[in-house]
Each structure stands twice: as C-alpha cells, then as structure tokens.
Design an enzyme around this catalytic site. Structure first.
Site, PDB file in Angstrom:
ATOM      1  N   CYS B   9      -2.770  -9.831  31.552  1.00  0.00           N
ATOM      2  CA  CYS B   9      -1.544  -9.228  31.034  1.00  0.00           C
ATOM      3  C   CYS B   9      -1.886  -7.892  30.404  1.00  0.00           C
ATOM      4  CB  CYS B   9      -0.897 -10.139  29.998  1.00  0.00           C
ATOM      5  SG  CYS B   9      -0.445 -11.749  30.648  1.00  0.00           S
ATOM      6  N   GLY B  10      -1.473  -6.824  31.058  1.00  0.00           N
ATOM      7  CA  GLY B  10      -1.769  -5.485  30.547  1.00  0.00           C
ATOM      8  C   GLY B  10      -2.899  -4.851  31.338  1.00  0.00           C
ATOM      9  N   ALA B  33     -22.071 -17.811  36.063  1.00  0.00           N
ATOM     10  CA  ALA B  33     -21.066 -18.820  35.695  1.00  0.00           C
ATOM     11  C   ALA B  33     -21.146 -20.066  36.565  1.00  0.00           C
ATOM     12  CB  ALA B  33     -19.678 -18.212  35.771  1.00  0.00           C
ATOM     13  N   GLU B 188      -5.729   7.791  17.687  1.00  0.00           N
ATOM     14  CA  GLU B 188      -4.352   7.718  18.156  1.00  0.00           C
ATOM     15  C   GLU B 188      -3.541   8.883  17.579  1.00  0.00           C
ATOM     16  OE1 GLU B 188      -3.345   5.220  20.140  1.00  0.00           O
ATOM     17  OE2 GLU B 188      -5.264   4.163  20.033  1.00  0.00           O
ATOM     18  N   LYS B 203     -10.331  -6.661  11.648  1.00  0.00           N
ATOM     19  CA  LYS B 203     -11.607  -7.145  12.186  1.00  0.00           C
ATOM     20  C   LYS B 203     -12.408  -7.874  11.106  1.00  0.00           C
ATOM     21  CE  LYS B 203     -11.676  -3.318  15.488  1.00  0.00           C
ATOM     22  NZ  LYS B 203     -12.060  -1.878  15.594  1.00  0.00           N
TER      23      LYS B 203
END
EC number: 1.1.1.3
Lengths: 434, 434
Positions: B9-10, B33, B188, B203
């Site tokens: 998503c995104g 994996a 930003e 964080k």
C-alpha cells in the site's frame, strides 16, 4: 509456566558470565522469552569464584550434560576444536539444540556440524563466536536479509586493536604494548591467535558465509598479522590522513569472494577508524541499505554472555517450530549455498601503501615510477621524506590506486632488485570503505 | 516452492524502494527465506517512474489490498496516522500480517494495533519505523534479549543531524542550512516534524518500549527542537570538547523512565559524536553487554526498503508458527509489560551547559555561584569570555554536574531575575554516554 532446560559446558570466563547473566536477569529474560530459562546442569572441573552454583547440579564430565535427558539446550563454552567438536556432535546426535561461542569450532568444523544438525532437526547458534556482545550475526543474517551484501570489514580482534590503538596514541612499539596487553589479561600468554590474525580469520570466515551464502572455508582465508608493523608506518599513515587497523575484509567480486585479514590503512575520518582500544566494530555494505556499522565489546565475560543468552532465548522461542521455519544456520537455506569460489590473495584487489628506503639521487624516482607504470599500476601520491635522510637513504612513500595483488607482488620484486633501493619494501593494503 | 504473497500500500519513496528491492534481489531473498516472496498487488494513485509495475496488479484503492483474499502480508507505506490506522486495523481484522514503516502510527496507536493483532494472531512488524535501514529494533528486541537495558541514545532524525553537522563544520546558521536541506529534499516543505523533534520522539517512544518493556506512551515524551540553536553555542561546545547532537534519550531510573528528545552536548571523542550528515546511529547500553552502537542510513528509498524487506522475510518464516512462539510486538510478552512510569522532564536528570550574558564586574560570578550552590548544583567548569565583551556584557559559560531538571529550572529563574544578567539564559543538556 513451561521452562527451557539448559546445560552449560565450561564455567570459565564466558561460561561464568552466562551463568550469572541468566540468573541475575532471570525475570527480565522470562518476560521476553515467555518461558523460564533454567540452568539445570553445569560441567566444570574448577569452581568459578564469581558464580554461586550452590543450587546447581555440577559435574566434571562435559559429556554428562549432553547425555542428560532433561537438557534441551547444550551451551558449549569450553573452547578449542577437539573435545568441543565431539561434545557438540554428540549433543546434536542426542537431539539437543546447541549454543556455542566457539569461533574456531564453527569456522573449521561448521559445515560438518550443520549437516548433522540438519539431519537431527536441531538448531546450532553461534552469535557469541563473532564480535562478542555485538549482535552482528543476527544483523547480517536477518536484519539485512533483503540485501545483496557487497562487502564487510571488521575490527574483530580486541587484542590487536588495543595494540594498534596504543601504538598510534602513545608512539609505543608493538612488543612493548603486547607485553602490557598480556599483563592486563587482554592477550593470552601465547598471543599467536590474536596477533597473527588467526582468531580474526575464524570470525571473518563465519561472517563471509552468512553474508554471501557460501560454505565455511577457513582454510582459504588469507591471514597476515600485525607483528611486523612499525611505529614509523603508523605515523606515516597518520600524516597521510589514514589509520592502520587490523581488519578482516570480505568482498564479493564477479570472479569470487575475497577473504582476507591483514593490517589495513583506512581514512582517519571513517567511523570505524575511530574504534579504539579493545572494542570491536563491523561494517557491512549491502546493495539496498548502503553501509552500516555495528560496534561494541568484542570479548569479556558478560558482553560475550550477552550474545550467548540471546541465542538461548532464540532457541527457547523456536523449540516448538518446525526446523524449516527457523533461520538457516548460515543465513541461506542449506541447499541454496553458493559455490562462488574464494579468491587466492594474488587475485584480490586493493590500493597499496609502499615504503621504500631509496638512495637520495634524482634517478631513483624515475626507476620506481617506470616499474609501476610497466604493470599499469597507477600512483595516487608519492612522498620523498628528504628530512629523514640517514646514511644516504631517504624513505619514499607511494600510495597506489586499486590494483590486483599479483601486480604489486611483481612490482615489489622488481623494486627490491634495484641497486638504489635498500632492504625490503614495506607494503600495507589501503581500503577506502566508502 | 511455496510463495508468500505481499500487497504493498503506497508506491512513494519507501514503497517504490521496497517493490524494487524485492524484485532485484528476488533470488538472493528466496535463497534466504526458503520461499519466494511475490508482490501480487500494489495500491497507488500515481505511477512511480522508478518502478516497473507492468506485470503487477495495480489498484488506486488501498483497501482493495486488505480485502484481497490472496494477500498474506499487507505492507503499509502510505504514512500518516489516519487512513493508515484504518488500513492496518482492517488488514489485521482480515487476518493479514502487517509490515509498516510508519513511526507515527506505531508510536501513537501501537498499543491498540498490537491488542487487535494479538486477538487475531497476526504479526505487526515495524523495523523500518526507526532509523531506516539500521536493524536496531531487531538488535534490541532479540540481539540484546539477555540484558537489562540501562539506557539508549540515538541520532534518529537525519534532517536534524544534517543541519547540525553543517552548522558545526561550516559555521552556517540554522535557517540557512534548513533552506538548503529543503532544496536537497532532505527536509520537508513543512520541517516541523523534523526540526521540532516530533519525528525523533515517535522513534524514541518505540525504542523505549522495546528496551524497557513498557507500553507506547508518545504523549509523555518530552520534545525540544533545534530551531533555537545558535552557531555561538555550537562553537562554545566545540571549545569545551563537546559536540551538539539532537538526541533521543531514554533511561531507566529507580523512579521511572526518562523519555526525552532535545539538543545534547556529548564529548567529541564519542563515536556517536562523529556521526555526521543525514546518517543515524543508536547507542544502547545493557547491563551485560555494556555500550553498543548501530549506525547507518536512517532514511531514503532503499535503506528504508531494506528494513521493510527484512520484516517481510521474518513474517514469511513465521507464517506457520504459533503466535506465542513469535517475538512479541514490543520485545516483552504482551502480559508482561511494565507499569514503570515515564518521568516528567522536571524529574529527569542530566548535566547542563548554561550560557549567560553577564555584566563584566567582579560581583556577578559570586551571585551566580551562590544561586547554584543554594540548590546543591555542583559546577564542573566555568568560563568568562572577557575577549568577547560587547556593550559591557560578557558571555559566562557554566557546565554543571548531573542534577534534576527542576533545580536547574529554579536556578535559571533566579539567574534571569539578576540585574547583572541580560536576556534569557541559554541551556543545553549534557550527556557523557560513557
């Protein structure tokens, strides 16, 4: 609450630390693991004055631990690779999971041990075998699992780093610092494993396997120690903006994997160049993540115990898990290891620092330059230290661009044949670690 | 071979990076994996020019991914904490495992999300939410599982570190560097989250929870930005042998947990003081391991993707595992989190750098010293910079020993009342990180 039952073989420095950390942090560890971790047996010949073993079953026979049907996890902390190997193989045979801090054992016998463990469906964990308390095995094996690892470089022997740090900071000789390190207990009475790079090569072998997905190949690691380093070269490096570190370097190239331990000049402003004393650090460069670095205590009672206990917690969590769902021993699935070869040192590539004792007359530089250019070796910088002239000889220092080692070998052979050069050419590999 | 099916998503910076890394390193990842990881759907409103999505199912509805019955793992990379929250909760409701890079989401809504995930037996992974590509969540949660963590301190906002590095190295003003950082795309257009410390506090909240085993409590984090820092203080710090870094600090004390983000003076010879530019680093101190440090790129397309993919590999491995055998969301078992409180900043303790504009007459020092001593504040060093006298005022710089913040607050109030002092007292916390 269920508990996981641990038997510790060896109650020396690391064994004692492991015993104490498990005891002291029992509550914290249980809150994490979701089960108690209980040391039900310890094998040791001598009491460890730092450990209160009054409520613990003690045996002087390490094999009693691996045959104890109650033990789930055997923690091998006796070191060496003879009895330790038998012990670990028997533990596996008996269906025990194994945790070990033994780098020599894993680097030399790991392939055999993992094959047996796979057959028996048990795990073999060895975080403590490399860089003590720094969780660098976990970082590479799991934390960077999305990356194609390009290279790694590590200060993975604390004794060697202590010696080099002292030589640089205080201008002391190698032999002098080594004697102090032995007195302080940083270096063994027989320091060969540390100062000749064998210990570092064991660790590098393990790191390279989990980074590149290749079998353990300790016998193919190139190993060069720090015993020949002089304070003169330490100081020249400094003047050039570099530091000398005893690095383990593993690099993936199109032709194969470089696997080499040697003194290395690195730019002084790199973080790893500023890792001093007995501390360890490993840089790992992956195609997605770029360069990362992991730093901490590479040895010592409790730092190493920290890694052993982390492995025990991992094993405790995975007891009920199907073997194929566990993280593979060498990070890559056992049937997916690569046959990409380890390169002989002659085919490895780096830049070089060369120091020559040359006669102080104008023709020498031309001779040197021509030997280099005939082999396509590009010189990045050259310094003649006229002020240091002694008996008609001046030090001449060259730093080359990256070149294959065999070309440097040829050039050095030719240089040493020159009448205008005295003695052997000093050669130190240079890495930018950019 | 089985495959694990991922929906992303995104497809912005991190989403695009994740898509590309999974594709480019597919073989390497599968070798690790033990199964293929297949992106079967991507939700995005705009094409990402860096991604070849020609063979991928694209939707412009992120909720189509969480309702897709084929999807095993939902990777939430849309950011923010409104739609992202609904998306993640719905994914969990539908039995999907979730991987996210969303620090705000986890720091603010993590407790609710984990409760729901526990109910549904799915995993929620968030390595990429802290310090980008550095596997520091894994290091703390698993690699240091044997330790009682004492404290951690991190440079966990690259924009802020870039600004401070430039101010120090080039003597530039905050506003000037911020404008450049915005032009370079490091900051930003609205830099509030970065320079006011909110991003770092998100964080830090996460790091503190997994280090100490406490619920996420973002609302209790103390947050102070770097907007008020002057080049004068950057230079005075340097002269005192310190560097100023924007640190997140979490410390366990007997009374509670300190959780604070603020500019911090640290000794210049500490490794973390030499982490410059946009790079991140986190120091973690445990009772067994001592101090460790984790360094790397804290942001960016592929570094962050590196962490997202590592989480996906972990999830792929754990699909068949009983939920209780997985590593707990916050490192400690959900029913074993501690209620040890977060301390208000007034009860936190550190050393302090204080800069006062004082009249240049002999009695001032005595007045200042007496205000400090009345509160039991020990002064480590004091400097009056006579050479910098301007209009009868000279800078006076004090460094105190460790003291509770409320005592410093009182002292500062008293200092500012003095007629012999002009303007506000500048205050920067000092940490040794020893």
């Amino acid at each position: 609450m269920k508990s996981v039952k641990v038997g510790i073989c060896g109650l020396g420095t690391v064994g004692g630390g492991t015993f104490n950390v498990l005891k002291r942090n029992a509550e914290e560890i249980t809150r994490r693991a979701g089960c108690a971790i209980e040391v039900i047996q310890v094998a040791t010949r001598a009491r460890n004055p730092h450990c209160d073993t009054s409520n613990t079953l003690i045996t002087d026979d390490v094999f009693a631990v691996v045959t104890n049907p109650e033990v789930d996890v055997v923690v091998e902390l006796i070191g060496g690779d003879t009895i330790a190997k038998d012990l670990v193989l028997q533990a596996i045979e008996n269906g025990k999971h194994v945790v070990t801090a033994n780098k020599a054992l894993i680097a030399v016998h790991g392939n055999e041990i993992f094959a047996k463990a796979r057959e028996k469906g048990v795990s073999v964990s060895f975080e403590a075998a490399v860089a003590g308390g720094i969780p660098v095995i976990k970082a590479i094996r799991e934390g960077l699992a999305g990356n194609r690892i390009n290279w790694l470089a590590g200060i993975i022997n604390g004794t060697g780093n202590f010696i080099l740090s002292e030589m640089r900071e205080k201008g002391r000789d190698f032999a002098d610092v080594l004697a102090e390190a032995q007195a302080l207990g940083y270096a063994e009475a027989d320091p060969t494993f540390d100062v000749e790079g064998i210990d570092a090569a064991h660790k590098l072998t393990i790191l390279a396997s989990i980074a590149f997905g290749i079998p353990l190949q300790f016998d193919k690691a190139y190993t060069e120690g720090i015993t020949q380093l002089t304070t003169a070269d330490v100081n020249y490096a400094e003047a050039l903006g570099y530091r000398i570190k005893h690095l383990g370097v593993a690099r993936r190239t199109a032709d194969g994997i470089e696997l080499r331990v040697h003194p290395t000049m690195i730019p002084a402003d790199r973080l790893i160049a500023n890792v001093n004393g007995v501390m360890n650090a490993v840089m790992v460069n992956g195609d997605a993540v770029g360069s990362t670095l992991y730093y901490g205590a590479g040895a010592g009672m409790e730092p190493t115990a920290s890694a052993v206990v982390a492995d025990i917690v991992d094993v405790a969590r995975s007891l009920s898990i199907a073997p194929e769902a566990r993280v593979p021993y060498l990070a890559f699935q056992d049937d997916a290891l690569s046959s990409h070869p380890i390169l002989p040192i002659e085919q490895c590539e780096s830049a070089y620092y060369l120091r020559i004792q040359a006669q102080d007359h104008p023709g020498v530089l031309a001779q040197v330059a021509s030997i280099m250019s005939e082999r396509g070796i590009n010189i990045e910088s050259i310094m003649q230290l006229e002020a240091e002239e002694q008996e008609g000889l001046v030090p001449m220092i060259l730093v080359t661009h990256r070149v294959q080692e065999q070309l440097i070998n040829e050039a050095v052979t030719e240089l040493e044949k020159l009448d205008s050069i005295s003695g052997a050419v000093v050669r130190i590999r240079v890495e930018q670690l950019a």
